[in-house]
Scaffold this active site. Sequence first.
Site, PDB file in Angstrom:
ATOM      1  N   HIS A  95       0.821  -1.214   0.000  1.00 23.04           N
ATOM      2  CA  HIS A  95       0.000   0.000   0.000  1.00 23.04           C
ATOM      3  C   HIS A  95       0.865   1.279   0.000  1.00 23.04           C
ATOM      4  CE1 HIS A  95      -3.410  -2.576   1.136  1.00 23.04           C
ATOM      5  NE2 HIS A  95      -2.728  -3.003   2.163  1.00 23.04           N
TER       6      HIS A  95
HETATM    7  O1  RIB Z   1      -5.318   0.011   4.616  1.00 25.67           O
HETATM    8  C1  RIB Z   1      -3.927  -0.011   4.417  1.00 25.67           C
HETATM    9  C2  RIB Z   1      -3.262   1.065   5.219  1.00 25.67           C
HETATM   10  O2  RIB Z   1      -3.522   0.838   6.598  1.00 25.67           O
HETATM   11  C3  RIB Z   1      -1.733   1.064   5.079  1.00 25.67           C
HETATM   12  O3  RIB Z   1      -1.240   2.364   5.245  1.00 25.67           O
HETATM   13  C4  RIB Z   1      -1.287   0.199   6.226  1.00 25.67           C
HETATM   14  O4  RIB Z   1       0.029   0.514   6.676  1.00 25.67           O
HETATM   15  C5  RIB Z   1      -2.285   0.589   7.276  1.00 25.67           C
HETATM   16  O5  RIB Z   1      -1.834   1.813   7.862  1.00 25.67           O
END
Ligand code: RIB
Length: 313
Positions: free
Chosen positions: A243
């Site tokens: 992500h």
């Molecule tokens: O949903 C994914 C996000 O939530 C990413 O930033 C992960 O690190 C968590 O913070």
Amino acid sequence: MSARKIIIDTDPGQDDAVAILLALASPDEIELLGITAVAGNVPLALTARNARIVCELAGRPDIPVYAGCERPLGRPLVTAEHVHGETGLNGPMLPDPTMPLQQEHAVDFIIRTLREQEAGSVTLCPLGPLTNIAMAFAKAPDIVDRVARIVLMGGAYFEVGNITPSAEFNIYVDPQAADIVFKSGSDITVMPLDVTHKALVTKARNDAFRALGTPVGRAVAEMTDFFERFDREKYHSDGAPLHDPCVTAWLIRPDLFHGRRVNVEIETVSELTMGMTVADWWGVTDRPANALFIGDVDADGFFNLLTERLGRL
Ligand code: RIB
Ligand code: CA
């Protein structure tokens, strides 16, 4: 072209760690002014600890790390140890940090930096709940117009939610903060699950990290080995979605990504859809476009960039 000055606001988190490493491996494109930790994946004490662990893994104990808000603006903290492990950085065995945490509060660092740096020269890169950013905007409204751009990981539309049926974790944890940020008037690039779920660390890609044969390569491979369990089990996907590194990669190679400028508003009333990012993808309202909402990535190009840059550390 001179390096872009950024502040990374983060809740490490294995994917946050990789995003920070990619930034530190790219000094020609990115000047990292500081890292501000926020409560999210794990409580603040751990996110502030993990941010320093990552800086020392990269050989950069000079990067100032600040602790910020330990709870959301208006809701109890929700954490994600079920995804990231009890430390938030489960996977590799990494030493405790020796670099100090800065004394200044993260929110004050964000305000001070935006006032000291030339207007329009600093990009904010939130990788977790938006509590620190919203607090800075609320405490010092004058800084909003001084922000060059906000490039954040958060939200989801066609991909729907990962923490509830309708909400992505970062936005869900602090929807009031997200509402403040999305209504601030700042220019926002959004990396939602719609794109990050296309950036999967397959076995071949993780083997390429490990094949770097460096402490960083090994640590990243071990982080994703741990981090991928949740997504493989839930989505039957081919690996961990990276992500947060999508944020850093966009700063370096925006051509790898494609999206659409749309209006995005945040659900802050209904518990059923709390934290949902309501993207007006088809322009059916007259609400002004406030975000570049990214929906696609050249995944091979992304991993080639990431692997090459990690190899530099
Ligand atoms: O949903 C994914 C996000 O939530 C990413 O930033 C992960 O690190 C968590 O913070
Ligand atoms: Ca994160």
